[in-house]
Structures are given as C-alpha cells and as structure tokens.
Design an enzyme around this catalytic site. Structure first.
Site, PDB file in Angstrom:
ATOM      1  N   SER A 185      21.480  15.959  36.313  1.00  0.00           N
ATOM      2  CA  SER A 185      23.072  16.388  36.026  1.00  0.00           C
ATOM      3  C   SER A 185      23.671  17.456  37.500  1.00  0.00           C
ATOM      4  CB  SER A 185      22.809  17.818  34.384  1.00  0.00           C
ATOM      5  OG  SER A 185      22.002  18.105  34.158  1.00  0.00           O
TER       6      SER A 185
ATOM      7  N   HIS B 287      17.795  11.901  29.560  1.00  0.00           N
ATOM      8  CA  HIS B 287      17.840  13.067  30.288  1.00  0.00           C
ATOM      9  C   HIS B 287      18.395  13.520  29.148  1.00  0.00           C
ATOM     10  CE1 HIS B 287      18.820  16.453  32.635  1.00  0.00           C
ATOM     11  NE2 HIS B 287      20.240  16.406  33.258  1.00  0.00           N
TER      12      HIS B 287
ATOM     13  N   HIS C  85       7.826  15.876  30.367  1.00  0.00           N
ATOM     14  CA  HIS C  85       9.017  16.019  31.286  1.00  0.00           C
ATOM     15  C   HIS C  85       9.020  16.137  32.951  1.00  0.00           C
ATOM     16  CE1 HIS C  85      11.938  18.645  33.415  1.00  0.00           C
ATOM     17  NE2 HIS C  85      12.608  19.361  32.760  1.00  0.00           N
TER      18      HIS C  85
ATOM     19  N   ARG D 251      11.703  26.929  26.268  1.00  0.00           N
ATOM     20  CA  ARG D 251      13.779  26.615  25.270  1.00  0.00           C
ATOM     21  C   ARG D 251      12.988  25.949  24.308  1.00  0.00           C
ATOM     22  NH1 ARG D 251      16.191  22.529  29.807  1.00  0.00           N
ATOM     23  NH2 ARG D 251      14.700  21.908  29.583  1.00  0.00           N
TER      24      ARG D 251
ATOM     25  N   ASP E 111      14.797  18.793  23.918  1.00  0.00           N
ATOM     26  CA  ASP E 111      16.024  17.781  23.299  1.00  0.00           C
ATOM     27  C   ASP E 111      14.735  17.765  21.693  1.00  0.00           C
ATOM     28  OD1 ASP E 111      17.728  17.723  25.288  1.00  0.00           O
ATOM     29  OD2 ASP E 111      16.467  16.284  26.384  1.00  0.00           O
TER      30      ASP E 111
END
Ligand SMILES: CC(C)(COP(=O)(O)OP(=O)(O)OC[C@H]1O[C@@H](n2cnc3c(N)ncnc32)[C@H](O)[C@@H]1OP(=O)(O)O)[C@@H](O)C(=O)NCCC(=O)NCCS
Length: 435
Positions: A240, A270, A317, A326, A372
């Site tokens: 992105s 993604h 990842h 995160r 995620d």
C-alpha cells in the site's frame, strides 16, 4: 494549520541540502547488491526507497520517527477522558518528527473539522454502486471521484515552482484525510446498518467522531484511535505504501495515489488478511463446537490448514522476524478490556500454538503473529462483525502515513520511479546456464 504548514516548511527546507548533497556528491556510492532471488522474488530487501517517517527493524518492529509504539503512545497528547492519543497529533508527529503540544494538536483537530464534509457527488457515487460491492471498492471509488477537488492540479496547471509542489499536496492531503473517516463510516452505515447515516459531531476529534458516525459506543473511540495510529505507516516497501508513493512519483495527486493504495491494501496477502484471520478463527470455533480446544486439537487444526496448502492468516511477515509490536499493542488492549472474549481466548491460544508449528514446518521465515492476527477480534467484540469492512479501517489509518510520505517526496523533489526489468534469458545468462 498555518502552524503545522510553517513548521513543515522549515523542516523541508532544512532537509533539502542533505538529499541534494547525497545525490550530487555520493550518487555513485553503492548501497547494496541484488541477486536473482530478489529480482524474481518481489524485490525483497532491495534497498531502493527512502523515507524518514518510519523504519522497520526486522527484530524490533516499526519505529515512527525513531520512536517505538509504546513511546509514541505515551508521549503524544491524549484525548481528555481517554486512554489513547489524538490521531491528529500523530499526524503532526509523522509530518514533522516533533511531538506536538496540546495546542498544536488542537490546531489540526480544528482543521479536520473544517475539511470533513464529503461532497454530494462522492456520496452519489457510493449510492450508485450495488450494495454488495466490497467496501474497499467503494472507498477507492469515492476517493478517486473527489480527484476533481485537487488543489495541487489547479496550481500545477497554473504553473508552479517545483520547490512548492509539497504545499498544495499538503492541502490536498489534509482535505482528503479529514474526509476519509466520514466516507468509511458512511459506507458502513449505508451497507450494513440499513442505510441509517449518522452525521459527524463537530465537537469530537477524528477517532471520537469516527466511532460516533459508526454508531458504536465507548471505548470504540479509543479502538479507532489505536487502529488508525498503529496502521498509519510501516516504512515504504509494503504494497500500500509503495503503491501510493509510486503513483505520486508520476506527480499524480494524492486522490489518485490514495485510491491506488486502497486497491493494493485490498489484497489477501496484505490488508485483507485481517478479515481472513477472523474467518479462519471462526472456522476453528465452529469445528470445535464453540469450546476451547485442547492444545493437541488446536495443533492438529493448524497442521490441517497447512497440509491443505493454505497459509495461517495473521502469521508471517515479509520483513519482520519477531512478534509485531502492533500485534502486542492490540493484545494489551484485549487483555485490559476484553480478556474473557471467546474469540480473544482462541487468538491467545493460537499465539502459543502457531509459531512452534510454523517453526517445525520450516517454511515461513517469520513464524510470529503480525498486526492482522488481532485486529478483527477487537472489531468483532464491539459489534463490528462485518469482516469485509476491516480493511477499510486499515486504509483510513494507512492514508495518514502515505500522504505524509508523499508530501515529503514532493518537498525533497524525489523523481518519478523507474526500476529496470530484465528478461528470463538475461537472468539465465547471468546465472551462467545460458549463453
Ligand atoms: C505475509 C506473507 C505474505 C509474507 O510472505 P513472504 O515474505 O513470501 O514469507 P516467507 O518468505 O516467510 O515465505 C516462505 C514460505 O513460507 C510460507 N509461509 C509464510 N507465512 C506463512 C504462514 N502464515 N502460513 C503458512 N505458510 C507461510 C510461504 O507461503 C512460503 O511458502 P512457499 O515457499 O511454499 O512459497 C506471508 O507470511 C503470509 O502469507 N502470511 C499470511 C497472510 C498474512 O497474515 N498477511 C498479512 C501480512 S501483514
């Protein structure tokens, strides 16, 4: 707003000679080498992008402007009565590298309020689309529809010095960022809540207003602030961020660039992975009849997924080689606010079970959870159960970092991007297997 723009002007002008000197005096100095694996393998780890806004250390995770996520969360001004900082303050920080005062932050809050009104024709575009259209398609379409608003294009067409390109880019970015949460919430209420639109509340900050327009009570305002900040930036090479930068490098305006980043984020490898995670976990729950499985049963389910040729969503990842900070920030939120949530209990169990299985399988370079693996779980807990929508939240956050980068790209005069491609014959020649 004059304050943020003035501060940015100072920073950009002071930075320019550093970039210019590197190009002029040291342009031939090598940064690294590229092998065939990288050429075929998606340019993995090839160092060919510059950003000073965030840096992703494989073993530490993201730092925004040199600070870790816990440091950023602690230092940014907090919304009164909330645990989380103002998203607007985070934008100031991303753009300038300085932690804003409360007064600086409130300047941006006020500016967003003035710029948040979605033009009617963009609403008409959304309403003309079939209701089963994916919300990412709707978001992308609404953003690109507003391209006619671009101040950058007007100034460019009127003739503008290239040193000034960043200024109308900043204006476009502020106009678009202020509208993104409103468009996202509009899509949500139109598509999933029987078309009952909630107008913005001018007394609220970006996160608070978003929760209000979504119609979800506290602490969803803090969930939104946390989400937007965590998803804002992850250096430049991810799909992105890179898509946004690439499109803008042609001097396309931020409406084109942000619409493009949304399209890249919509891929299952993604941003869309967060909806996949929840779908997968609920598949596990269904299979286990809703009860918490034994470690052995869970391990078997993970192995069955791998053996059927699927990836474990939310794990692995391209760059990271440890648990994503995160993920940890969201896990902390879950432990504090929803430790008894049944889906969180599954997520927590997977956190124990998946990495050793992936390590045993020996394929994934990173067996640890990424951002995620946890985000959909929080949304579900607060009643946002429409998975398709989760990537839209990611997009609203990611637009902050990408537009900040594009403003700096323009400020430092980065050129159009143009890597070189080769043919398979050429690679075979380099490999020495073909003349
Ligand atoms: C994120 C991701 C796309 C990174 O891809 P990558 O950089 O190619 O990852 P790796 O170099 O570790 O891949 C090496 C191998 O391990 C596999 N692998 C990586 N992550 C895996 C996972 N979560 N489950 C199973 N296998 C995985 C890859 O498919 C690849 O297999 P192959 O050699 O048969 O093609 C990948 O880890 C993935 O698909 N994860 C699940 C989806 C996800 O969570 N995406 C969100 C990312 S923020």
């Amino acid at each position: 707003m004059a304050k943020l723009k003035e501060k940015l002007r100072e920073k950009i002008e002071a930075w320019r000679p550093r970039t210019a000197r590197l190009v002029k005096e040291f342009g031939e100095v090598k940064v690294g080498e590229v092998n065939i694996g990288q050429v075929i393998g998606g340019a993995r780890d090839v160092k060919c992008l510059v950003t000073d806004i965030s840096y992703l250390d494989p073993n530490e995770g993201i730092r925004f402007r040199g600070m870790t996520i816990p440091e950023v969360m602690e230092k940014l001004p907090k919304v009164p009565g909330s645990e989380m900082p103002f998203v607007e303050g985070h934008l100031w920080f991303l753009l300038t590298g300085d932690i804003p005062t409360m007064e600086d932050t409130m300047d941006v809050v006020a500016e967003f309020k003035q710029r948040q009104q979605i033009p009617q024709y963009a609403i008409d575009v959304l309403r003309a689309m079939p209701r089963d259209t994916h919300p990412m398609t709707m978001l992308s379409a609404a953003v690109v529809a507003m391209q006619r608003e671009s101040i950058y294009v007007q100034r460019y067409n009127a003739g503008m010095h290239r040193n000034d390109y960043w200024d109308p880019t900043f204006e476009d970015s502020m106009n678009l960022l202020a509208k993104m949460p409103c468009i996202a919430a509009y899509i949500f209420r139109m598509k999933y809540r029987g078309d009952t639109i909630i107008p913005p509340n001018p007394d609220l900050d970006m996160g608070g207003n978003f929760a209000h327009m979504m119609g979800v009570p506290k602490p969803y305002d803090d969930v939104s602030r946390l989400y937007f900040i965590l998803h804002s930036d992850h250096e430049s090479g991810n799909v992105s961020a890179h898509a946004g930068h690439l499109i803008a490098s042609a001097l396309s305006d931020v409406y084109y660039a942000v619409s493009g980043l949304i399209n890249g984020l919509a891929g299952p490898l993604h941003g869309l992975a967060n909806q996949e995670v929840l779908r997968w976990i609920q598949g596990v729950m269904e299979k286990m009849g809703g009860k918490i499985p034994s470690d052995e049963e869970m391990r078997k389910f993970v192995w069955d997924t791998l053996k059927s040729g699927q990836v474990i969503p939310g794990y692995g990842h391209a760059v990271l080689r440890k648990t994503d900070p995160r993920y940890m920030a969201q896990r902390e939120f879950c432990l504090k606010h929803m430790p008894e949530d049944p889906i969180f209990k599954y997520t927590d169990m997977l956190f124990r079970i998946v990495p050793p299985v992936l390590l045993e399988q020996g394929k994934a370079k990173d067996p640890w959870p990424n951002v995620d693996a946890q985000s959909g779980v929080i949304q579900w807990h607060y009643g946002v159960t429409e998975y398709d929508f989760y990537t839209v939240l990611f997009a609203v956050g990611r637009a902050l970092g990408v537009t900040a980068n594009i403003i700096w790209d323009r400020g430092l005069g980065y050129p159009i991007e143009r890597p070189k491609s080769v043919t398979t014959d050429m690679l075979e020649a380099v490999a020495g297997i073909k003349k």
